[in-house]
Scaffold this active site. Structure first.
Site, PDB file in Angstrom:
ATOM      1  N   VAL A  65      -1.674  -3.267  -3.650  1.00  8.50           N
ATOM      2  CA  VAL A  65      -2.037  -1.922  -3.668  1.00  8.50           C
ATOM      3  C   VAL A  65      -3.577  -1.749  -3.835  1.00  8.50           C
ATOM      4  O   VAL A  65      -4.126  -2.790  -4.565  1.00  8.50           O
ATOM      5  CB  VAL A  65      -1.357  -0.973  -4.759  1.00  8.50           C
ATOM      6  CG1 VAL A  65       0.042  -1.023  -4.781  1.00  8.50           C
ATOM      7  CG2 VAL A  65      -1.754  -1.494  -6.045  1.00  8.50           C
ATOM      8  N   CYS A  66      -4.297  -0.872  -3.396  1.00  6.00           N
ATOM      9  CA  CYS A  66      -5.593  -0.578  -3.577  1.00  6.00           C
ATOM     10  C   CYS A  66      -5.572   0.961  -3.639  1.00  6.00           C
ATOM     11  O   CYS A  66      -4.502   1.760  -3.957  1.00  6.00           O
ATOM     12  CB  CYS A  66      -6.542  -0.882  -2.520  1.00  6.00           C
ATOM     13  SG  CYS A  66      -6.510  -0.688  -1.010  1.00  6.00           S
ATOM     14  N   LYS A  67      -6.740   1.471  -3.233  1.00  6.61           N
ATOM     15  CA  LYS A  67      -7.171   2.959  -3.427  1.00  6.61           C
ATOM     16  C   LYS A  67      -6.411   3.839  -2.257  1.00  6.61           C
ATOM     17  O   LYS A  67      -5.552   4.489  -2.634  1.00  6.61           O
ATOM     18  CB  LYS A  67      -8.539   3.600  -3.471  1.00  6.61           C
ATOM     19  CG  LYS A  67      -8.623   5.050  -3.634  1.00  6.61           C
ATOM     20  CD  LYS A  67      -9.956   5.366  -3.772  1.00  6.61           C
ATOM     21  CE  LYS A  67     -10.134   6.824  -4.031  1.00  6.61           C
ATOM     22  NZ  LYS A  67     -11.555   7.217  -4.312  1.00  6.61           N
TER      23      LYS A  67
END
Length: 114
Positions: A65-67
């Protein structure tokens, strides 16, 4: 890095809640993003540090995950090339937060995605 193309991705709508046992989460956002809000139990390794910290990446099934999903797509592609079983969260932590999924914060305030 190569733009997302052949990255295996999952949308928040197709991701079980709670996450299945045996699925680890790798968060590749920067330190300040992590501090404001992240998934409990996730491993945090910023994207730029990933090659040097590969030994810290959990083994087994991995959700990255990231933003928004761009950095995690890059990490997913790279980790896949290293032999990891990885999937990218399309929409990232913004979709996670919008879906009302649980997060924790290191700031002492309510968790949020920044």
């Amino acid at each position: 890095m190569t733009p997302p193309g052949n990255v295996q991705s999952v949308s928040i709508d197709d991701l079980p809640d709670p996450l299945p046992a045996g699925l680890s989460v790798l968060d590749v956002r920067e330190d300040v993003e992590w501090a404001y809000g992240h998934i409990a139990g996730a491993t945090h390794i910023p994207l730029g540090e990933l090659p040097a910290r590969l030994d810290e990446v959990p083994v087994g099934q991995l959700l990255v995950v990231c933003k928004v999903g761009g950095r995690s797509a890059q990490a997913t592609m790279w980790l896949s090339g290293q032999g990891y079983e990885v999937v990218n969260l399309d929409g990232g932590m913004l979709d996670w937060e919008a879906a009302g999924r649980a997060m924790i914060s290191e700031t002492g305030q309510d968790p949020q995605v920044v």
